[in-house]
Write an enzyme that holds these catalytic residues in place. Sequence first.
Site: not given
Length: 373
Positions: A50, A52, A84, A164, A170, A196, A304, A306, A309
Site C-alpha cells: 500500500h 503508506e 498500514c 439507419a 467510425w 452493438t 459502451e 447503442g 441500452l
Amino acid sequence: MSDAAFMAEALRLAEKGLYTTDPNPRVGCVIVKDNQILSTGYHLTDGKAHAEANALSAVAGKATGCTAYVTLEPCSFQGRTPSCASALIEAGIARVVVATNDPHAKNGGKGIEKLREAGVEVLTPFMEASARQLNPGHFKRLETGLPYVRLKMAMSLDGKIALANGKSQWITGPEARKDVQKLRARSSVIVTGVQTVIDDDPQMTVRADELEIEQAALSANRKRPVYILDPNLRISADAKILQNPENVLVCGQGVSGSASNEKKFAGNIKAKVIETRLNQDNRIDLQALLESLAANQCNEVLFECGSNLAGSLVHQGLCDEIVIYMAPSIMGSSARSLLSMPEIDTMGDLFNVEVTDIRVIGNDIRITATPIE
C-alpha cells in the site's frame, strides 16, 4: 509548505494508480519532517504494498516524529498486506493527515481510531472532495451497493450515433478513440449490448500502445472482462469479442439450456455465460446486473453501447456520468439517435445534466456530464 500543499502532492501520487489498482482504491502518501518531504509512495496494484508501506520503506528507521499525509484512511486490519495504521505507529509517525475515511466494512474509522489510541495526532477529513473524486467507484460501491456507472457514446453534430443501417465505424477520429482507451483502462468491467456486437463486431480491448500512460502494459494486461447483454443468446460464434475468454455473456434465466456456466461454439470457442432475471420488456434487468457486479468488487463500470441500452440506463437513473464524443459531421434525420427513451410530454420532465468538462480531442469535442437529481 502547508498541509494543503503536501496533501495535494499525495493526491497527485494516488492518481498514478488510476489505471492499475482496481479493485483496490487509488491511494497516495507523503511523509514530511521539518516542512520537507522525506519520502513518497502510492499504491500500484492489487495485492502489492500500500501507499503508506511504500513511503515508509523509503525512510526506514527515520520516520520518528514525522507527519504522514494519506489520501484514504490507513487500513486497520491485516489482509494480503499488513495493517498500514499499525505500520505508521511502529515507525514512530507523530501526526497523520487523512483526506477521508474509508467506508470499507473492516475499516470505517477503525484505522483512525487505532492511530489515536496509540497517541498519534490525526487531522481528518482534509481535502475530502478531491480524495473522493479519485475513487468514485470505491465509495459508491461500499456506500450504496452499486458501482459507479459511466456511459460513453459517440455522436455526430446532429446527435446521431449510427446510420439507419446500423453502421457507425467510425464517427469520431483516431485521437478520440485513443482517449476512450483511458476510460476502459480505469474501469473494472465494460458492458455492451448484443446489438452493438452484431452491428460493429468490436473487441473492446485496452491496448497498451494507445494508452500513453505510465504502467501502460500493467494496465492493459489487468483482467477487465466485457459483459455482453444478450437476453436470448443471439451472438454469432464469429464475433471478435468472444476471442477473449474472460468476457461474459449475460442472458435470461433458462436461456443457456445448460447448468454449466459455459456455452460452446463452433471452432472450440467457449464463452462464459451467466443467467439473470429479465425485466418486463424481456431485457436484462440492469439493477440486478449492477448489484451483481458490485458484489464482485467492480468499482467502475463503463457502458459502451447503442441507443436502446444507453436510453434504459439513463431513464432508470442508473448512470452516474455521461461522456460523449461529438464529431464535426452531420448524419441526417434517418440516422439513429443518441438515446432511445420514452417520449417526454412536458418540459418539466426533461432529463437534466450538469456539464462538468468540455475539451477538444483531435477534431472532436468531448463532453462530460453528470445527471442532476
